[in-house]
Motif scaffolding. Structure first.
Motif, PDB file in Angstrom:
ATOM      1  N   HIS A  21      22.557  -0.118  20.023  1.00 51.20           N
ATOM      2  CA  HIS A  21      23.858  -0.503  20.588  1.00 51.20           C
ATOM      3  C   HIS A  21      23.790  -1.901  21.176  1.00 51.20           C
ATOM      4  O   HIS A  21      22.710  -2.463  21.342  1.00 51.20           O
ATOM      5  CB  HIS A  21      24.242   0.480  21.702  1.00 51.20           C
ATOM      6  CG  HIS A  21      23.345   0.375  22.913  1.00 51.20           C
ATOM      7  ND1 HIS A  21      22.058   0.869  22.940  1.00 51.20           N
ATOM      8  CD2 HIS A  21      23.541  -0.202  24.124  1.00 51.20           C
ATOM      9  CE1 HIS A  21      21.501   0.617  24.106  1.00 51.20           C
ATOM     10  NE2 HIS A  21      22.378  -0.038  24.853  1.00 51.20           N
ATOM     11  N   ASP A  23      24.950  -3.781  24.718  1.00 52.24           N
ATOM     12  CA  ASP A  23      25.337  -3.383  26.077  1.00 52.24           C
ATOM     13  C   ASP A  23      26.782  -3.731  26.426  1.00 52.24           C
ATOM     14  O   ASP A  23      27.462  -2.985  27.127  1.00 52.24           O
ATOM     15  CB  ASP A  23      24.427  -4.073  27.111  1.00 52.24           C
ATOM     16  CG  ASP A  23      23.006  -3.538  27.068  1.00 52.24           C
ATOM     17  OD1 ASP A  23      22.800  -2.379  26.657  1.00 52.24           O
ATOM     18  OD2 ASP A  23      22.096  -4.300  27.455  1.00 52.24           O
ATOM     19  N   TRP A  39      14.216  -5.702  31.896  1.00 52.67           N
ATOM     20  CA  TRP A  39      13.741  -4.316  31.733  1.00 52.67           C
ATOM     21  C   TRP A  39      12.292  -4.299  32.188  1.00 52.67           C
ATOM     22  O   TRP A  39      11.407  -4.826  31.514  1.00 52.67           O
ATOM     23  CB  TRP A  39      13.880  -3.950  30.263  1.00 52.67           C
ATOM     24  CG  TRP A  39      13.830  -2.514  29.857  1.00 52.67           C
ATOM     25  CD1 TRP A  39      14.886  -1.685  29.635  1.00 52.67           C
ATOM     26  CD2 TRP A  39      12.650  -1.739  29.531  1.00 52.67           C
ATOM     27  NE1 TRP A  39      14.443  -0.452  29.215  1.00 52.67           N
ATOM     28  CE2 TRP A  39      13.084  -0.453  29.141  1.00 52.67           C
ATOM     29  CE3 TRP A  39      11.280  -2.008  29.546  1.00 52.67           C
ATOM     30  CZ2 TRP A  39      12.203   0.547  28.768  1.00 52.67           C
ATOM     31  CZ3 TRP A  39      10.398  -1.007  29.168  1.00 52.67           C
ATOM     32  CH2 TRP A  39      10.860   0.255  28.783  1.00 52.67           C
ATOM     33  N   HIS A 104      16.846  -9.062  27.714  1.00 50.52           N
ATOM     34  CA  HIS A 104      17.735  -9.068  26.541  1.00 50.52           C
ATOM     35  C   HIS A 104      19.169  -9.426  26.907  1.00 50.52           C
ATOM     36  O   HIS A 104      19.680  -9.109  27.969  1.00 50.52           O
ATOM     37  CB  HIS A 104      17.647  -7.778  25.729  1.00 50.52           C
ATOM     38  CG  HIS A 104      18.139  -6.519  26.394  1.00 50.52           C
ATOM     39  ND1 HIS A 104      17.313  -5.632  27.044  1.00 50.52           N
ATOM     40  CD2 HIS A 104      19.385  -5.980  26.461  1.00 50.52           C
ATOM     41  CE1 HIS A 104      18.019  -4.613  27.486  1.00 50.52           C
ATOM     42  NE2 HIS A 104      19.281  -4.790  27.168  1.00 50.52           N
ATOM     43  N   HIS A 110      19.959  -3.085  20.326  1.00 49.14           N
ATOM     44  CA  HIS A 110      18.682  -2.487  20.734  1.00 49.14           C
ATOM     45  C   HIS A 110      18.836  -0.990  20.937  1.00 49.14           C
ATOM     46  O   HIS A 110      19.951  -0.480  21.067  1.00 49.14           O
ATOM     47  CB  HIS A 110      18.162  -3.146  22.016  1.00 49.14           C
ATOM     48  CG  HIS A 110      19.071  -2.936  23.197  1.00 49.14           C
ATOM     49  ND1 HIS A 110      20.307  -3.538  23.288  1.00 49.14           N
ATOM     50  CD2 HIS A 110      18.948  -2.161  24.303  1.00 49.14           C
ATOM     51  CE1 HIS A 110      20.901  -3.169  24.415  1.00 49.14           C
ATOM     52  NE2 HIS A 110      20.096  -2.315  25.052  1.00 49.14           N
ATOM     53  N   SER A 112      15.999   2.861  21.457  1.00 52.29           N
ATOM     54  CA  SER A 112      14.607   3.313  21.618  1.00 52.29           C
ATOM     55  C   SER A 112      14.475   4.751  21.136  1.00 52.29           C
ATOM     56  O   SER A 112      15.445   5.518  21.155  1.00 52.29           O
ATOM     57  CB  SER A 112      14.160   3.184  23.083  1.00 52.29           C
ATOM     58  OG  SER A 112      14.951   4.007  23.915  1.00 52.29           O
ATOM     59  N   ARG A 121       7.848   7.819  30.518  1.00 50.87           N
ATOM     60  CA  ARG A 121       8.155   6.413  30.246  1.00 50.87           C
ATOM     61  C   ARG A 121       9.233   5.999  31.230  1.00 50.87           C
ATOM     62  O   ARG A 121      10.337   6.521  31.210  1.00 50.87           O
ATOM     63  CB  ARG A 121       8.658   6.252  28.802  1.00 50.87           C
ATOM     64  CG  ARG A 121       8.661   4.790  28.337  1.00 50.87           C
ATOM     65  CD  ARG A 121       9.932   4.410  27.612  1.00 50.87           C
ATOM     66  NE  ARG A 121      11.103   4.471  28.456  1.00 50.87           N
ATOM     67  CZ  ARG A 121      12.310   4.005  28.099  1.00 50.87           C
ATOM     68  NH1 ARG A 121      12.486   3.468  26.910  1.00 50.87           N
ATOM     69  NH2 ARG A 121      13.348   4.099  28.910  1.00 50.87           N
ATOM     70  N   ARG A 127      20.260  -5.782  35.834  1.00 49.54           N
ATOM     71  CA  ARG A 127      21.154  -6.589  34.994  1.00 49.54           C
ATOM     72  C   ARG A 127      21.699  -7.732  35.843  1.00 49.54           C
ATOM     73  O   ARG A 127      22.424  -7.497  36.811  1.00 49.54           O
ATOM     74  CB  ARG A 127      22.277  -5.715  34.443  1.00 49.54           C
ATOM     75  CG  ARG A 127      21.718  -4.464  33.708  1.00 49.54           C
ATOM     76  CD  ARG A 127      22.756  -3.790  32.875  1.00 49.54           C
ATOM     77  NE  ARG A 127      22.353  -2.451  32.468  1.00 49.54           N
ATOM     78  CZ  ARG A 127      21.625  -2.140  31.405  1.00 49.54           C
ATOM     79  NH1 ARG A 127      21.173  -3.089  30.618  1.00 49.54           N
ATOM     80  NH2 ARG A 127      21.347  -0.880  31.110  1.00 49.54           N
TER      81      ARG A 127
HETATM   82  O1  LIG Z   1      15.310   2.225  28.245  1.00 49.20           O
HETATM   83  C1  LIG Z   1      15.753   2.272  27.099  1.00 49.20           C
HETATM   84  O2  LIG Z   1      15.155   2.846  26.195  1.00 49.20           O
HETATM   85  C2  LIG Z   1      17.059   1.610  26.753  1.00 49.20           C
HETATM   86  C3  LIG Z   1      17.583   0.755  27.846  1.00 49.20           C
HETATM   87  C4  LIG Z   1      18.790  -0.020  27.477  1.00 49.20           C
HETATM   88  O3  LIG Z   1      19.465   0.245  26.521  1.00 49.20           O
HETATM   89  C5  LIG Z   1      19.166  -1.139  28.318  1.00 49.20           C
HETATM   90  O4  LIG Z   1      18.511  -1.379  29.339  1.00 49.20           O
HETATM   91  O5  LIG Z   1      20.131  -1.849  28.003  1.00 49.20           O
END
Ligand SMILES: O=C(O)CCC(=O)C(=O)O
Length: 196
Positions: A21, A23, A39, A104, A110, A112, A121, A127
């Motif tokens: 997706h 954000d 992140w 990012h 992106h 996961s 994890r 942000r």
């Molecule tokens: O932690 C994840 O796997 C995805 C996190 C995410 O999509 C984001 O931080 O924008």
């Protein structure tokens, strides 16, 4: 400014994923360059534990159409998935370790995969945005100034909590969450339960 801070946690040996997706799709901020996600890895983020996959250069796309899957196995608010076929070969897994960050852009595609390891994890996600950007839906939006001066007044400033879990700060947090959820869930046919 800090626009949002959240944890993305995948328990050991679980199936939860984050679909591919962008954000900025549902945040009401438009397609802006002034927002970046840091992140921060608090446990090893590897392909086996479900580290993030990015599509190189994809931030140069406009905001692309997304499909709401409402998949309970998806950690996103509406299970949103970019409505383009992302070839496995175009995904770059970014392995990072505790204390390291990845950054990012809000339009980077992106996602996961699941955590197949015996450890959690854990990511702390911060942000950051510039004060020039702002909510386009007309709703009040919130951010915390972390340095410099806000000459734009597009956001209601959120002060640091006075103490851990103090009632006024928790009340304000709920108010922010409700306001942002209304924008984020606009037009959604249902919810994945992340927001009521
Ligand atoms: O932690 C994840 O796997 C995805 C996190 C995410 O999509 C984001 O931080 O924008």
């Amino acid at each position: 400014m800090i626009y949002a801070a959240e944890f993305f946690i995948k328990e050991p040996n679980t199936t939860q994923i984050v679909s591919m997706h962008q954000d900025l799709t549902y945040w009401g901020l438009g397609a802006v360059d002034g927002l970046v996600t840091a992140w921060l890895s608090l446990s090893p983020a590897t392909p086996a534990s479900g580290c993030m996959d990015f599509v190189k250069g994809s931030h140069k796309n406009a905001i692309l159409p997304h499909t709401d899957t409402f998949d309970q196995n998806n950690l996103l608010s509406r299970g949103q998935e970019v409505a383009v076929d992302v070839a496995e070969a175009d995904k770059q897994a970014i392995e990072i370790h505790p204390g390291q960050i990845s950054l990012h852009h809000g339009q980077t595609i992106h996602g996961s995969g699941p955590n197949t390891t015996n450890d959690r994890r854990i990511a702390a996600v911060i942000r950051y945005c510039t004060p020039q950007i702002g909510q386009k839906s007309g709703a009040t939006d919130y951010a915390s100034l972390v340095r410099g001066t806000d000459r734009y007044n597009n956001f209601t400033h959120v002060p640091a909590p006075a103490a851990l879990f103090d009632a006024p700060s928790l009340g304000l947090y709920q108010q922010i969450r409700d306001a942002q959820a209304r924008v984020m869930m606009k037009g959604a046919q249902k919810s994945t339960g992340l927001y009521n």
